[in-house]
Design a protein around this motif. Sequence first.
Motif, PDB file in Angstrom:
ATOM      1  N   TYR A  22      14.685 -35.613 -25.123  1.00 28.65           N
ATOM      2  CA  TYR A  22      15.325 -34.534 -25.869  1.00 28.65           C
ATOM      3  C   TYR A  22      16.572 -34.057 -25.145  1.00 28.65           C
ATOM      4  O   TYR A  22      16.691 -34.181 -23.936  1.00 28.65           O
ATOM      5  CB  TYR A  22      14.379 -33.331 -26.014  1.00 28.65           C
ATOM      6  N   GLN A  23      17.472 -33.487 -25.922  1.00 27.67           N
ATOM      7  CA  GLN A  23      18.592 -32.758 -25.342  1.00 27.67           C
ATOM      8  C   GLN A  23      18.512 -31.336 -25.863  1.00 27.67           C
ATOM      9  O   GLN A  23      18.387 -31.120 -27.068  1.00 27.67           O
ATOM     10  CB  GLN A  23      19.937 -33.360 -25.715  1.00 27.67           C
ATOM     11  N   THR A  25      20.530 -27.858 -26.030  1.00 24.07           N
ATOM     12  CA  THR A  25      21.830 -27.222 -25.874  1.00 24.07           C
ATOM     13  C   THR A  25      21.601 -25.729 -26.028  1.00 24.07           C
ATOM     14  O   THR A  25      21.317 -25.249 -27.130  1.00 24.07           O
ATOM     15  CB  THR A  25      22.828 -27.746 -26.929  1.00 24.07           C
ATOM     16  N   LYS A  36      23.219 -27.775 -20.906  1.00 28.89           N
ATOM     17  CA  LYS A  36      22.559 -28.849 -21.646  1.00 28.89           C
ATOM     18  C   LYS A  36      21.476 -29.371 -20.717  1.00 28.89           C
ATOM     19  O   LYS A  36      21.743 -29.675 -19.559  1.00 28.89           O
ATOM     20  CB  LYS A  36      23.547 -29.946 -22.021  1.00 28.89           C
ATOM     21  N   GLN A  56      19.303 -25.399 -29.253  1.00 29.51           N
ATOM     22  CA  GLN A  56      19.183 -26.444 -30.264  1.00 29.51           C
ATOM     23  C   GLN A  56      18.549 -27.645 -29.568  1.00 29.51           C
ATOM     24  O   GLN A  56      18.888 -27.967 -28.441  1.00 29.51           O
ATOM     25  CB  GLN A  56      20.557 -26.818 -30.831  1.00 29.51           C
ATOM     26  N   THR A  58      17.548 -31.721 -29.854  1.00 27.53           N
ATOM     27  CA  THR A  58      17.820 -32.986 -30.529  1.00 27.53           C
ATOM     28  C   THR A  58      17.023 -34.078 -29.847  1.00 27.53           C
ATOM     29  O   THR A  58      16.971 -34.129 -28.612  1.00 27.53           O
ATOM     30  CB  THR A  58      19.334 -33.328 -30.428  1.00 27.53           C
ATOM     31  N   TYR A  59      16.407 -34.943 -30.631  1.00 28.85           N
ATOM     32  CA  TYR A  59      15.729 -36.100 -30.067  1.00 28.85           C
ATOM     33  C   TYR A  59      16.788 -37.135 -29.704  1.00 28.85           C
ATOM     34  O   TYR A  59      17.617 -37.503 -30.537  1.00 28.85           O
ATOM     35  CB  TYR A  59      14.720 -36.687 -31.063  1.00 28.85           C
ATOM     36  N   VAL A  60      16.795 -37.585 -28.450  1.00 29.88           N
ATOM     37  CA  VAL A  60      17.801 -38.541 -27.983  1.00 29.88           C
ATOM     38  C   VAL A  60      17.171 -39.797 -27.378  1.00 29.88           C
ATOM     39  O   VAL A  60      17.861 -40.590 -26.760  1.00 29.88           O
ATOM     40  CB  VAL A  60      18.765 -37.894 -26.953  1.00 29.88           C
ATOM     41  N   GLU A  90      10.046 -33.737 -37.581  1.00 30.04           N
ATOM     42  CA  GLU A  90      10.731 -32.451 -37.741  1.00 30.04           C
ATOM     43  C   GLU A  90       9.863 -31.317 -37.223  1.00 30.04           C
ATOM     44  O   GLU A  90      10.355 -30.394 -36.570  1.00 30.04           O
ATOM     45  CB  GLU A  90      11.084 -32.195 -39.220  1.00 30.04           C
ATOM     46  N   LEU A  93       9.974 -31.248 -33.420  1.00 32.42           N
ATOM     47  CA  LEU A  93      11.223 -30.662 -32.915  1.00 32.42           C
ATOM     48  C   LEU A  93      11.217 -29.141 -33.043  1.00 32.42           C
ATOM     49  O   LEU A  93      11.677 -28.435 -32.142  1.00 32.42           O
ATOM     50  CB  LEU A  93      12.434 -31.250 -33.650  1.00 32.42           C
ATOM     51  N   ARG A  97      11.418 -26.581 -29.911  1.00 35.26           N
ATOM     52  CA  ARG A  97      12.437 -25.527 -29.902  1.00 35.26           C
ATOM     53  C   ARG A  97      11.793 -24.146 -29.714  1.00 35.26           C
ATOM     54  O   ARG A  97      12.321 -23.299 -28.990  1.00 35.26           O
ATOM     55  CB  ARG A  97      13.245 -25.557 -31.202  1.00 35.26           C
TER      56      ARG A  97
END
Length: 145
Positions: A22-23, A25, A36, A56, A58-60, A90, A93, A97
Amino acid sequence: MAQVVTKDNKVAVERPEPKVRYQFTCTAADGSLIGKFSSLEEVWASTRYMHITDCQVTYVGSGPLVLTPEETAAVNAAVAAGGPAGQVSELCLRIVRACTRTDPRNLAASLAAFGVPVVKGALTLAPLAPQAILLTRWLKTSVAG
C-alpha cells in the motif's frame, strides 16, 4: 565434520524485505503533505502523526490484491456486520484507511461515512491502532443510538 544447524542455534536468519502493498498519502488540515508511507506502522510512527487529518490509501502491490489472513479476517468481520460481500478489495482498502488517523474535529461524521462494518473491520485488523479507542467509543454510541 559438518556442522549441524538446529533451531536452537542463535544464528540470525536473514528475512526478505517485506513487499510493499500500500501507499499512504497523509495530509494535514491545511492540505499540506505530511508524508507518503508504505505501511500502517509507518503512518502510526510518524513524528507528525497527531497532525494527520486525512490519509488516502492506494494498493500498489504487484498483481491483483490478494488479502493477507489478517485482512481476510477484517473483511469477514465487516461483511458479518453488514458490509458489501462482493467488493472485497474496495472494502479492504476502506478498512485499512480507517486504521490510519481520522481528523478529531469531524471524527463522528468521518466514522459514520465509513460505517459500522468498516469500523468493526478496522478494529479486527488493527485492534492496537493509535485511534482504536476512538473507534471503539464511536461504535458503542452508534450501535446504542
